[in-house]
Design a protein around this motif. Structure first.
Motif, PDB file in Angstrom:
ATOM      1  N   LYS A 435       0.849  -1.178   0.000  1.00  0.00           N
ATOM      2  CA  LYS A 435       0.000   0.000   0.000  1.00  0.00           C
ATOM      3  C   LYS A 435       0.891   1.236   0.000  1.00  0.00           C
ATOM      4  CE  LYS A 435      -3.694  -2.179   2.718  1.00  0.00           C
ATOM      5  NZ  LYS A 435      -4.486  -2.100   3.971  1.00  0.00           N
ATOM      6  N   LEU A 436       0.347   2.328  -0.537  1.00  0.00           N
ATOM      7  CA  LEU A 436       1.078   3.585  -0.531  1.00  0.00           C
ATOM      8  C   LEU A 436       0.332   4.600   0.318  1.00  0.00           C
ATOM      9  CD1 LEU A 436       2.256   4.104  -4.249  1.00  0.00           C
ATOM     10  CD2 LEU A 436       3.554   3.186  -2.318  1.00  0.00           C
ATOM     11  N   THR A 437       1.022   5.135   1.292  1.00  0.00           N
ATOM     12  CA  THR A 437       0.447   6.215   2.070  1.00  0.00           C
ATOM     13  C   THR A 437       0.511   7.499   1.246  1.00  0.00           C
ATOM     14  OG1 THR A 437       2.559   6.820   3.067  1.00  0.00           O
ATOM     15  CG2 THR A 437       1.241   5.123   4.199  1.00  0.00           C
ATOM     16  N   LEU A 438      -0.163   8.532   1.725  1.00  0.00           N
ATOM     17  CA  LEU A 438      -0.134   9.801   1.006  1.00  0.00           C
ATOM     18  C   LEU A 438       1.285  10.341   0.923  1.00  0.00           C
ATOM     19  CD1 LEU A 438      -1.648  12.087  -0.379  1.00  0.00           C
ATOM     20  CD2 LEU A 438      -2.032  13.122   1.871  1.00  0.00           C
ATOM     21  N   ALA A 439       2.040  10.161   1.989  1.00  0.00           N
ATOM     22  CA  ALA A 439       3.430  10.628   1.982  1.00  0.00           C
ATOM     23  C   ALA A 439       4.265   9.857   0.976  1.00  0.00           C
ATOM     24  CB  ALA A 439       4.024  10.485   3.377  1.00  0.00           C
ATOM     25  N   GLU A 440       4.050   8.530   0.899  1.00  0.00           N
ATOM     26  CA  GLU A 440       4.791   7.713  -0.063  1.00  0.00           C
ATOM     27  C   GLU A 440       4.395   8.060  -1.496  1.00  0.00           C
ATOM     28  OE1 GLU A 440       5.550   3.583   2.476  1.00  0.00           O
ATOM     29  OE2 GLU A 440       3.668   3.870   1.374  1.00  0.00           O
ATOM     30  N   LEU A 441       3.092   8.311  -1.723  1.00  0.00           N
ATOM     31  CA  LEU A 441       2.630   8.669  -3.061  1.00  0.00           C
ATOM     32  C   LEU A 441       3.200  10.017  -3.484  1.00  0.00           C
ATOM     33  CD1 LEU A 441       0.889   8.045  -5.521  1.00  0.00           C
ATOM     34  CD2 LEU A 441      -1.051   9.112  -4.343  1.00  0.00           C
ATOM     35  N   ARG A 442       3.253  10.948  -2.542  1.00  0.00           N
ATOM     36  CA  ARG A 442       3.818  12.260  -2.836  1.00  0.00           C
ATOM     37  C   ARG A 442       5.301  12.138  -3.204  1.00  0.00           C
ATOM     38  NH1 ARG A 442       2.856  14.479   1.706  1.00  0.00           N
ATOM     39  NH2 ARG A 442       0.844  15.437   1.175  1.00  0.00           N
ATOM     40  N   GLN A 443       6.012  11.314  -2.478  1.00  0.00           N
ATOM     41  CA  GLN A 443       7.422  11.096  -2.764  1.00  0.00           C
ATOM     42  C   GLN A 443       7.611  10.410  -4.113  1.00  0.00           C
ATOM     43  OE1 GLN A 443       9.962  12.215  -1.189  1.00  0.00           O
ATOM     44  NE2 GLN A 443      11.645  11.094  -2.187  1.00  0.00           N
ATOM     45  N   LEU A 444       6.729   9.454  -4.423  1.00  0.00           N
ATOM     46  CA  LEU A 444       6.786   8.746  -5.704  1.00  0.00           C
ATOM     47  C   LEU A 444       6.616   9.727  -6.869  1.00  0.00           C
ATOM     48  CD1 LEU A 444       6.635   6.332  -7.657  1.00  0.00           C
ATOM     49  CD2 LEU A 444       4.227   6.109  -7.057  1.00  0.00           C
ATOM     50  N   MET A 445       5.583  10.567  -6.798  1.00  0.00           N
ATOM     51  CA  MET A 445       5.320  11.514  -7.872  1.00  0.00           C
ATOM     52  C   MET A 445       6.462  12.510  -8.015  1.00  0.00           C
ATOM     53  SD  MET A 445       2.560  10.757  -9.425  1.00  0.00           S
ATOM     54  CE  MET A 445       1.072   9.777  -9.223  1.00  0.00           C
ATOM     55  N   SER A 446       7.004  12.958  -6.916  1.00  0.00           N
ATOM     56  CA  SER A 446       8.092  13.929  -6.955  1.00  0.00           C
ATOM     57  C   SER A 446       9.335  13.351  -7.623  1.00  0.00           C
ATOM     58  CB  SER A 446       8.415  14.393  -5.537  1.00  0.00           C
ATOM     59  OG  SER A 446       9.486  15.303  -5.544  1.00  0.00           O
ATOM     60  N   GLN A 447       9.688  12.116  -7.271  1.00  0.00           N
ATOM     61  CA  GLN A 447      10.874  11.487  -7.847  1.00  0.00           C
ATOM     62  C   GLN A 447      10.644  11.070  -9.297  1.00  0.00           C
ATOM     63  OE1 GLN A 447      13.909  11.199  -6.505  1.00  0.00           O
ATOM     64  NE2 GLN A 447      13.219  12.295  -4.672  1.00  0.00           N
ATOM     65  N   ALA A 448       9.461  10.497  -9.584  1.00  0.00           N
ATOM     66  CA  ALA A 448       9.187   9.996 -10.936  1.00  0.00           C
ATOM     67  C   ALA A 448       9.042  11.119 -11.948  1.00  0.00           C
ATOM     68  CB  ALA A 448       7.921   9.141 -10.926  1.00  0.00           C
ATOM     69  N   SER A 449       8.636  12.312 -11.497  1.00  0.00           N
ATOM     70  CA  SER A 449       8.447  13.421 -12.429  1.00  0.00           C
ATOM     71  C   SER A 449       9.755  13.864 -13.070  1.00  0.00           C
ATOM     72  CB  SER A 449       7.796  14.606 -11.709  1.00  0.00           C
ATOM     73  OG  SER A 449       8.639  15.083 -10.671  1.00  0.00           O
ATOM     74  N   LYS A 450      10.899  13.496 -12.473  1.00  0.00           N
ATOM     75  CA  LYS A 450      12.190  13.832 -13.065  1.00  0.00           C
ATOM     76  C   LYS A 450      12.425  13.044 -14.352  1.00  0.00           C
ATOM     77  CE  LYS A 450      14.192  14.812  -8.505  1.00  0.00           C
ATOM     78  NZ  LYS A 450      15.222  14.408  -7.511  1.00  0.00           N
TER      79      LYS A 450
END
Length: 464
Positions: A435-450
């Motif tokens: 599962k992804l918490t909101l914090a993990e999802l936010r981190q995922l989007m931030s890193q993947a957007s690069k």
């Protein structure tokens, strides 16, 4: 008062968009020069290969064909035609299609010194460059049309040749294309074949009607000077008709209702310019009519300017509400009639919106010559439905590096996040609970957007 009416109607003696942008002395020279365009189809498909001669194309050259560095008479022509061609160093032949932002950026970015290393030819049906961001201002008279155009021949001076023609077919195997003088001039058909070593596609895109009935017949597109002038004339006539003493109140409301379909940059700008013209100028000329004016923007999504940051969209909504511009969101256009547009909202219920003028600014579709080229390239190399796919260096996939594409005609191939969704999920699931918490999802989007730039907006939305 004359100034205000003149602003709406435009200058007397307005010329067509194709040649009206050129100063008169250059207009005369341009008309004379048109006779020098190679007439391939009229003479059994003669090939124009500028690398074989240092001379500009001429009427005499229309009677010949080229074979290597020699010229031979075309079939049916006299054998006494002068076929001697001066020997010259063969330069790489660069052919550019289009006269928009991409093509002009390429030409202007090349110095005259560097241009001498190549044989450059530009082909476009429009003999001027158009500064499109100010096109809505032309429609309302805020800006004069000659202020936003620049003649192509002036830009090409000392760098290469220009042919006013429409490319209709590209043969990537032969490295050649067929182009024809624009049919809308009313002149006889005149086509020719042009060879290239490097082809640069900058043809842009065309209006997308999505197959909706009545769009082409009853709406105004907005991509050219002609479109802007047509809209300006229509707005003028709507006000003049509404001002007649026997015009009913219902008819006035219909005539003074201006609808813009599409909440993108073009649609938003057109609506804003129309409202500004009404409040700043027309209120002085038609004081008894302006209270019946309605300007509406119809958008399929739940917000306008969807390709921009959400904060820009929200700011636009606030400004439009303050200026009494109606935003009709989550609404789909079903059909367009002569004086009304049929729409369907999110619940599926249909209604009609009357108009005096309707502007169609919903998006773009693939240019016909791009579609034709896609079909000629190796199977599987081109899969995009709206643009031709290039690599990161703008080289068209499947063209063996002989064709480049820039601007709206092209899209750069990028890795798809969906293909790597499992890897992204596993890297973000730090506690391995699937599962992804909101914090993990936010981190995922931030890193993947690069790596996947389209995820950047989602990352900003989560951060907000």
């Amino acid at each position: 008062m004359q100034t205000q009416v003149g602003r709406l109607r435009g200058l007397p003696g307005h010329q067509s968009s194709r040649i009206g942008s050129v100063p008169r002395p250059q207009l005369i020279r341009s008309r004379i020069a048109k006779s020098a365009v190679p007439r391939g189809r009229q003479h059994c498909g003669s090939v124009y290969s500028s690398a074989t001669s240092t001379k500009e194309p001429s009427l005499e050259g229309n009677r010949t064909q080229t074979q290597g560095n020699n010229v031979v008479p075309a079939p049916g022509m006299s054998k006494h035609v002068d076929t001697q061609v001066p020997q010259s160093v063969k330069k790489p032949r660069i052919v550019i299609l289009g006269s928009g932002w991409g093509a002009m950026s390429f030409i202007k970015g090349m110095s005259k010194k560097d241009s001498q290393k190549y044989d450059i030819t530009l082909v476009s049906p429009r003999n001027y460059f158009l500064y499109t961001p100010l096109l809505p201002a032309v429609a309302t008279g805020t800006v004069e049309e000659r202020s936003i155009v620049e003649p192509i021949r002036r830009i090409m001076a000392g760098k290469g040749k220009y042919f006013e023609a429409v490319a209709s077919e590209i043969n990537p195997e032969e490295k050649s294309l067929v182009a024809c003088f624009p049919a809308d001039t009313g002149m006889d058909e005149c086509c020719f074949k042009l060879e290239y070593d490097i082809l640069i596609l900058g043809v842009g895109s065309i209006n997308n009607t999505f197959g909706i009935k009545g769009v082409e017949e009853h709406t105004f597109f907005f991509k050219s000077i002609t479109d802007a002038n047509k809209l300006r004339r229509q707005v003028s006539e709507c006000f003049e008709r509404a001002a007649l003493p026997n015009t009913s109140h219902e008819e006035k409301k219909q005539l003074l209702s201006f609808v813009v379909v599409g909440g993108g940059p073009t649609g938003v700008e057109v609506a804003a310019e129309l409202q500004d013209m009404v409040e700043s100028d027309l209120v002085k000329v038609y004081p008894d009519l302006v209270h019946d004016v309605r300007i509406a923007v119809i958008e399929l999504q739940d917000h306008v300017l969807s390709t921009y940051d959400r904060r820009i969209s929200e700011y636009t909504r606030q400004i439009f509400n303050r200026n009494h511009i109606d935003l009709i969101l989550n609404t789909k256009v079903k059909a367009v009639q002569r004086q009304s547009v049929t729409v369907s909202d999110a619940s599926g219920s249909e209604s009609e919106i009357p108009f005096g003028a309707c502007v169609w600014a919903t998006g773009v579709a693939m240019h016909p010559v791009i579609k034709q080229l896609q079909e000629r390239l190796p199977k599987g190399s081109q899969t995009h439905f709206r643009s031709i796919i290039t690599d990161e260096f703008l080289r068209v996939k499947g063209s063996n590096n002989s064709i480049y594409a820039i601007g709206d005609a092209a899209t750069i191939e990028q890795p798809k996040a969906l293909d790597h969704s499992s890897e992204l999920f596993e890297s973000a699931d730090t506690n391995k609970d699937d599962k992804l918490t909101l914090a993990e999802l936010r981190q995922l989007m931030s890193q993947a957007s690069k790596q996947y730039s389209h995820l950047e907006e989602h990352a900003r939305f989560l951060d907000a």
